[in-house]
Design an enzyme around this catalytic site. Structure first.
Site, PDB file in Angstrom:
ATOM      1  N   CYS A   1       0.869  -1.184   0.000  1.00 36.85           N
ATOM      2  CA  CYS A   1       0.000   0.000   0.000  1.00 36.85           C
ATOM      3  C   CYS A   1       0.899   1.225   0.000  1.00 36.85           C
ATOM      4  CB  CYS A   1      -0.989  -0.027   1.163  1.00 36.85           C
ATOM      5  SG  CYS A   1      -0.246  -0.009   2.811  1.00 36.85           S
TER       6      CYS A   1
ATOM      7  N   CYS B   1      -1.464   0.729   7.383  1.00 37.94           N
ATOM      8  CA  CYS B   1      -2.908   0.457   7.507  1.00 37.94           C
ATOM      9  C   CYS B   1      -3.322  -0.775   6.693  1.00 37.94           C
ATOM     10  CB  CYS B   1      -3.731   1.661   7.061  1.00 37.94           C
ATOM     11  SG  CYS B   1      -3.424   3.167   8.011  1.00 37.94           S
ATOM     12  N   ARG B   2      -3.448  -0.627   5.396  1.00 37.01           N
ATOM     13  CA  ARG B   2      -4.038  -1.690   4.578  1.00 37.01           C
ATOM     14  C   ARG B   2      -3.145  -2.913   4.414  1.00 37.01           C
ATOM     15  NH1 ARG B   2      -5.188   2.168  -0.367  1.00 37.01           N
ATOM     16  NH2 ARG B   2      -3.274   3.036   0.528  1.00 37.01           N
ATOM     17  N   SER B   3      -1.892  -2.704   3.968  1.00 31.97           N
ATOM     18  CA  SER B   3      -1.080  -3.894   3.650  1.00 31.97           C
ATOM     19  C   SER B   3      -0.678  -4.716   4.882  1.00 31.97           C
ATOM     20  CB  SER B   3       0.127  -3.542   2.768  1.00 31.97           C
ATOM     21  OG  SER B   3       0.993  -2.645   3.397  1.00 31.97           O
TER      22      SER B   3
ATOM     23  N   ASN C   1       2.233   1.479   4.369  1.00 40.50           N
ATOM     24  CA  ASN C   1       2.552   0.199   5.042  1.00 40.50           C
ATOM     25  C   ASN C   1       2.240   0.248   6.545  1.00 40.50           C
ATOM     26  OD1 ASN C   1       5.418  -1.965   5.654  1.00 40.50           O
ATOM     27  ND2 ASN C   1       3.383  -2.583   5.048  1.00 40.50           N
TER      28      ASN C   1
ATOM     29  N   ASP D   1      -7.968   3.995   0.789  1.00 40.45           N
ATOM     30  CA  ASP D   1      -7.055   4.406   1.851  1.00 40.45           C
ATOM     31  C   ASP D   1      -7.866   4.899   3.055  1.00 40.45           C
ATOM     32  OD1 ASP D   1      -5.201   5.618   3.450  1.00 40.45           O
ATOM     33  OD2 ASP D   1      -4.211   6.711   1.822  1.00 40.45           O
TER      34      ASP D   1
HETATM   35  P1  4NP Z   1      -1.828   2.802   4.067  1.00 36.61           P
HETATM   36  O1  4NP Z   1      -2.443   4.166   4.627  1.00 36.61           O
HETATM   37  O2  4NP Z   1      -1.277   3.127   2.698  1.00 36.61           O
HETATM   38  O3  4NP Z   1      -3.012   1.891   3.983  1.00 36.61           O
HETATM   39  O4  4NP Z   1      -0.778   2.365   5.046  1.00 36.61           O
HETATM   40  C1  4NP Z   1      -1.705   5.353   4.686  1.00 36.61           C
HETATM   41  C2  4NP Z   1      -0.871   5.579   5.745  1.00 36.61           C
HETATM   42  C3  4NP Z   1      -0.167   6.760   5.817  1.00 36.61           C
HETATM   43  C4  4NP Z   1      -0.289   7.707   4.813  1.00 36.61           C
HETATM   44  C5  4NP Z   1      -1.131   7.464   3.748  1.00 36.61           C
HETATM   45  C6  4NP Z   1      -1.828   6.278   3.675  1.00 36.61           C
HETATM   46  N1  4NP Z   1       0.412   8.919   4.905  1.00 36.61           N
HETATM   47  O5  4NP Z   1       0.206   9.787   4.038  1.00 36.61           O
HETATM   48  O6  4NP Z   1       1.233   9.092   5.805  1.00 36.61           O
END
Ligand code: 4NP
Length: 153
Positions: free
Chosen positions: A8, A13-15, A11, A121
């Site tokens: 993702c 939340c989703r992945s 790294n 996201d």
């Molecule tokens: P992820 O979510 O891609 O599912 O881990 C996010 C976590 C942090 C950010 C964006 C998306 N960020 O912009 O810091």
């Protein structure tokens, strides 16, 4: 043993949630799979997952112990399947140094019931977004597991 990398943006939340879900499902199915996750971005390297992802994952019985890292060129050699959460992740991955584009798939492409192929996201939203992501990933991981079973000798 098949090797699967979830990707993702951050790294956190989703992945990592996808990683924990597939590992759990594979153990239950008695299938040996190496599972890891990584982000295309570098902001959260070394951090534990987002507390909301940990809460929802652990609440559903998954072990949430990932430490965030960024995708590396070596990942395209090491992993057989690289599973992205959204189209932006795919765009980043195909341009990565050393990319093996044929290994890159969208998570929800493994869910025959998915109308939308992206796992949204949840970072800037509320807790309900994390529940929705977990629901989507549980379904997608079932499809990935079936795929691995069919494609592993
Ligand atoms: P992820 O979510 O891609 O599912 O881990 C996010 C976590 C942090 C950010 C964006 C998306 N960020 O912009 O810091």
């Amino acid at each position: 043993m098949p090797r699967v990398l979830f990707v993702c943006l951050g790294n956190i939340c989703r992945s990592p949630l996808a990683e924990a879900i597939l590992r759990h499902q594979a153990t239950e199915a008695n299938l040996d799979v190496e599972v890891d996750s990584a982000g295309t971005g570098n902001w959260h390297i070394g951090e534990r997952s987002d507390r909301r992802a940990i809460a929802i994952g652990e609440g559903r019985g998954y072990e949430m112990n990932h430490c965030a890292r960024q995708v590396s060129s070596a990942d395209f050699q090491r992993f057989d399947l690289i599973v992205a959460m959204d189209h932006a992740n795919v765009s980043e991955l195909v341009r990565w140094d050393g990319a093996e584009p044929y290994k890159i798939k969208l998570a929800r492409s493994f869910d025959p019931a998915a109308a939308d192929l992206e796992v949204p996201d949840p970072y800037y939203g509320g807790d309900e977004g994390f529940e929705e992501v977990a629901d989507q990933l549980e379904q997608a991981c079932r499809g990935i597991l079936a795929h691995l079973r069919d494609h592993t000798a």
